[in-house]
Design a protein around this motif. Structure first.
Motif: not given
Length: 192
Positions: A33-53
C-alpha cells in the motif's frame, strides 16, 4: 491455560499460528500500500514536473486496493475486528456466546467460500479469454485477479481454521479460550 500437550493447547497454538501468519501478511500488504501511495504521489508530481510522469497509477492502485482488501479481511478476522452486534451476546452465558461465535465464524466461512468460488470463475475466464484491461497499460487481468482470488481463498482457510478451533474448544467446554479466540471484543478492548 491448559498444559502444552492437551487438545486445547494444540488448538490455541494453531490459532496463534494463524494470527502470526495473518499479521505477517498484513505487514506485506501495508508495504504494498505504501508503494502504491508513492506511485500516486509521483503521478501527482508528474503533473507539474514531466520527469516524474508515470501513467497508470490510478489503475495500479485500484488493483492494489482490491487485492489487499481481500487479504485484510482475514487479518481483521483473527484480530476480531469485524463488526458484530453484541446486544444479546453480552447477556448470554458462556455456552450461548460460544454458539454465537460459531454462527459468526460459519457465516464468514460461507460468504468467503461462496465469493472464492465465483472469484475463481472470474479468474479462470480471464485466463481462458486472455482478457486485458481496456486502458493504455493493457494489463493481463489474471495478474490482479489471482491476488484478489487468493485473498478470498485465504479468508476461507482462515475462517475454516478458526471455526474448527472454536468447535473443538466448545466440545471441550473451554469457554475462556473460546472467548479469547473468537469472542466479541468490547469497546474497552477486552473480550466480552
Amino acid at each position: 491455560m491448559p498444559d502444552n500437550g492437551s487438545m486445547p493447547a494444540r488448538v490455541m497454538r494453531l490459532a496463534a499460528l494463524m494470527k502470526t501468519l495473518n499479521r505477517s501478511i498484513a505487514l506485506i500488504c501495508g508495504v504494498v500500500l505504501l508503494v502504491a501511495v508513492a506511485l500516486i504521489l509521483l503521478e501527482v508530481l508528474g503533473r507539474r514536473i514531466s520527469l516524474f510522469r508515470i501513467g497508470g497509477a490510478d489503475e495500479l492502485s485500484g488493483y492494489v486496493m482490491a487485492g489487499i482488501a481481500t487479504w485484510g479481511f482475514a487479518y481483521a478476522l483473527v484480530e476480531r475486528a469485524h463488526v458484530r452486534i453484541d446486544l444479546v451476546y453480552a447477556k448470554l452465558p458462556a455456552p450461548g456466546r460460544a454458539a454465537f461465535d460459531i454462527l459468526a465464524l460459519a457465516s464468514v466461512l460461507f460468504v468467503a467460500a461462496l465469493v472464492s468460488f465465483y472469484a475463481y470463475d472470474v479468474l479462470a475466464k480471464s485466463i481462458a479469454r486472455g482478457s486485458r484491461s481496456n486502458t493504455p497499460l493493457a494489463i493481463e487481468l489474471w495478474i490482479p485477479q489471482i491476488v484478489w482470488f487468493a485473498g478470498w481463498a485465504w479468508l476461507t482457510i482462515t475462517s475454516a481454521t478458526l471455526l474448527g478451533c472454536t468447535l473443538i474448544l466448545t466440545l471441550g467446554r473451554q469457554w475462556g479460550l473460546i472467548n479469547d479466540l473468537s469472542g466479541i471484543v468490547s469497546e474497552t478492548g477486552e473480550a466480552s
